[in-house]
Design a protein around this motif. Structure first.
Motif, short mmCIF file in Angstrom:
data_model
loop_
_atom_site.label_atom_id
_atom_site.label_comp_id
_atom_site.label_asym_id
_atom_site.label_seq_id
_atom_site.Cartn_x
_atom_site.Cartn_y
_atom_site.Cartn_z
N ALA A 1 -5.04 -8.23 4.36
CA ALA A 1 -3.98 -7.69 3.49
C ALA A 1 -2.62 -7.81 4.16
O ALA A 1 -1.62 -8.16 3.51
CB ALA A 1 -4.28 -6.24 3.13
N ILE A 2 -2.57 -7.57 5.47
CA ILE A 2 -1.31 -7.71 6.19
C ILE A 2 -0.89 -9.18 6.22
O ILE A 2 0.28 -9.51 5.94
CB ILE A 2 -1.42 -7.14 7.63
CG1 ILE A 2 -1.61 -5.63 7.58
CG2 ILE A 2 -0.19 -7.50 8.46
CD1 ILE A 2 -1.99 -4.99 8.90
N ALA A 3 -1.82 -10.07 6.53
CA ALA A 3 -1.51 -11.50 6.61
C ALA A 3 -1.02 -12.04 5.27
O ALA A 3 -0.14 -12.90 5.22
CB ALA A 3 -2.74 -12.28 7.07
N GLU A 4 -1.59 -11.52 4.18
CA GLU A 4 -1.22 -11.99 2.84
C GLU A 4 -0.11 -11.15 2.21
O GLU A 4 0.26 -11.36 1.06
CB GLU A 4 -2.46 -11.98 1.94
CG GLU A 4 -3.52 -12.97 2.38
CD GLU A 4 -4.79 -12.91 1.56
OE1 GLU A 4 -4.94 -12.01 0.69
OE2 GLU A 4 -5.67 -13.78 1.78
N ASN A 5 0.42 -10.20 2.98
CA ASN A 5 1.49 -9.32 2.53
C ASN A 5 1.13 -8.59 1.22
O ASN A 5 1.95 -8.48 0.32
CB ASN A 5 2.81 -10.09 2.38
CG ASN A 5 4.01 -9.16 2.39
OD1 ASN A 5 3.95 -8.06 2.93
ND2 ASN A 5 5.08 -9.60 1.75
N VAL B 1 -3.12 10.21 8.84
CA VAL B 1 -4.41 9.52 8.83
C VAL B 1 -4.51 8.84 7.47
O VAL B 1 -4.45 9.52 6.44
CB VAL B 1 -5.58 10.49 9.05
CG1 VAL B 1 -6.91 9.75 8.98
CG2 VAL B 1 -5.43 11.22 10.38
N VAL B 2 -4.61 7.51 7.49
CA VAL B 2 -4.64 6.75 6.24
C VAL B 2 -5.86 5.85 6.20
O VAL B 2 -6.45 5.53 7.22
CB VAL B 2 -3.35 5.91 6.07
CG1 VAL B 2 -2.12 6.80 5.95
CG2 VAL B 2 -3.18 4.92 7.21
N LYS B 3 -6.23 5.47 4.99
CA LYS B 3 -7.32 4.51 4.82
C LYS B 3 -6.78 3.30 4.09
O LYS B 3 -5.65 3.28 3.62
CB LYS B 3 -8.50 5.15 4.09
CG LYS B 3 -8.18 5.76 2.77
CD LYS B 3 -9.37 6.51 2.21
CE LYS B 3 -8.94 7.23 0.94
NZ LYS B 3 -10.00 8.03 0.38
N TYR B 4 -7.60 2.29 3.99
CA TYR B 4 -7.22 1.00 3.42
C TYR B 4 -6.52 1.15 2.08
O TYR B 4 -5.45 0.58 1.87
CB TYR B 4 -8.46 0.11 3.28
CG TYR B 4 -8.20 -1.23 2.65
CD1 TYR B 4 -7.66 -2.27 3.40
CD2 TYR B 4 -8.50 -1.46 1.31
CE1 TYR B 4 -7.42 -3.51 2.83
CE2 TYR B 4 -8.28 -2.70 0.72
CZ TYR B 4 -7.73 -3.72 1.49
OH TYR B 4 -7.49 -4.94 0.92
N GLU B 5 -7.09 1.93 1.18
CA GLU B 5 -6.52 2.04 -0.17
C GLU B 5 -5.16 2.71 -0.18
O GLU B 5 -4.41 2.58 -1.14
CB GLU B 5 -7.48 2.72 -1.12
CG GLU B 5 -7.75 4.16 -0.81
CD GLU B 5 -8.84 4.77 -1.69
OE1 GLU B 5 -8.66 5.92 -2.12
OE2 GLU B 5 -9.86 4.10 -1.93
N ASP B 6 -4.82 3.44 0.89
CA ASP B 6 -3.49 4.04 1.01
C ASP B 6 -2.43 3.01 1.41
O ASP B 6 -1.25 3.20 1.18
CB ASP B 6 -3.47 5.15 2.08
CG ASP B 6 -4.41 6.30 1.78
OD1 ASP B 6 -4.62 6.60 0.58
OD2 ASP B 6 -4.94 6.89 2.74
N ILE B 7 -2.90 1.92 2.03
CA ILE B 7 -2.00 0.92 2.62
C ILE B 7 -1.93 -0.36 1.81
O ILE B 7 -0.86 -0.92 1.61
CB ILE B 7 -2.48 0.57 4.05
CG1 ILE B 7 -2.55 1.82 4.93
CG2 ILE B 7 -1.58 -0.48 4.68
CD1 ILE B 7 -3.29 1.58 6.22
N ALA B 8 -3.07 -0.84 1.36
CA ALA B 8 -3.16 -2.16 0.72
C ALA B 8 -3.10 -2.05 -0.80
O ALA B 8 -3.56 -1.08 -1.39
CB ALA B 8 -4.45 -2.85 1.13
N LEU B 9 -2.53 -3.09 -1.40
CA LEU B 9 -2.50 -3.18 -2.86
C LEU B 9 -3.90 -3.46 -3.37
O LEU B 9 -4.68 -4.15 -2.70
CB LEU B 9 -1.56 -4.30 -3.30
CG LEU B 9 -0.08 -4.09 -2.97
CD1 LEU B 9 0.71 -5.37 -3.26
CD2 LEU B 9 0.49 -2.93 -3.79
N PRO B 10 -4.22 -2.95 -4.55
CA PRO B 10 -5.55 -3.26 -5.11
C PRO B 10 -5.69 -4.76 -5.32
O PRO B 10 -4.75 -5.43 -5.74
CB PRO B 10 -5.57 -2.53 -6.45
CG PRO B 10 -4.35 -1.66 -6.48
CD PRO B 10 -3.42 -2.11 -5.41
#
Length: 146
Positions: free
Chosen positions: A23-27, A135-144
């Motif tokens: 997700a980071i690599a693909e922005n 404390v965060v999880k993937y869905e808090d950070i990455a777009l669906p």
């Protein structure tokens, strides 16, 4: 931001749904994060190797993954006095020693923690209030994604 071992697994060809590094690599993020912003506890390299061995991942993939981690991320030694002390304190609320060390690393460095660990997420409010980190999880950070 400290990232939990789970997010490193794809580097050793272990599939996960919450592929934060991709997700980071693909922005594809809700918030701005660069690879330079990420830190990893040294204990996560041990945990990655142990999980890969349990899943019978070929050693060459594990070695490559560890090499990439060491070259790409700020790897924080888990044996620093303050981290050892904080991990000992956290063991009262987190039973898993490796998880204690990863959370302690985030607390000592005053870094937010990204994790998919159910136990850590179950005490998220406690960690955030007591130690003033998020404390965060993937869905808090990455777009669906699709």
């Amino acid at each position: 931001m400290i990232i939990d071992t789970t997010y490193l697994l794809p580097l050793a060809r272990i599939r996960i749904k919450a592929d934060l590094l991709k997700a980071i690599a693909e922005n594809k993020l809700k918030i701005k994060i660069d690879f330079d912003d990420l830190k990893v506890s040294l204990i996560s390299l041990f945990e990655l190797q142990a999980k890969a061995s349990k899943l019978n991942i070929p050693p060459k993939y594990v070695s490559k993954a560890i090499d990439v981690i060491l070259k790409t991320f700020d790897v924080v030694p888990f044996y620093q006095d303050k981290i050892v002390d904080k991990a000992h304190e956290l063991h009262k609320v987190i039973g898993d020693c490796i998880d204690c060390i990863i959370v302690a690393t985030a607390v000592v460095l005053k870094e937010d923690l990204a994790t998919e660990d159910k136990i850590i997420l179950s005490i998220k409010d406690f960690i955030e209030k007591k130690y003033d980190i998020k404390v965060v999880k993937y869905e808090d950070i990455a777009l669906p994604g699709p």
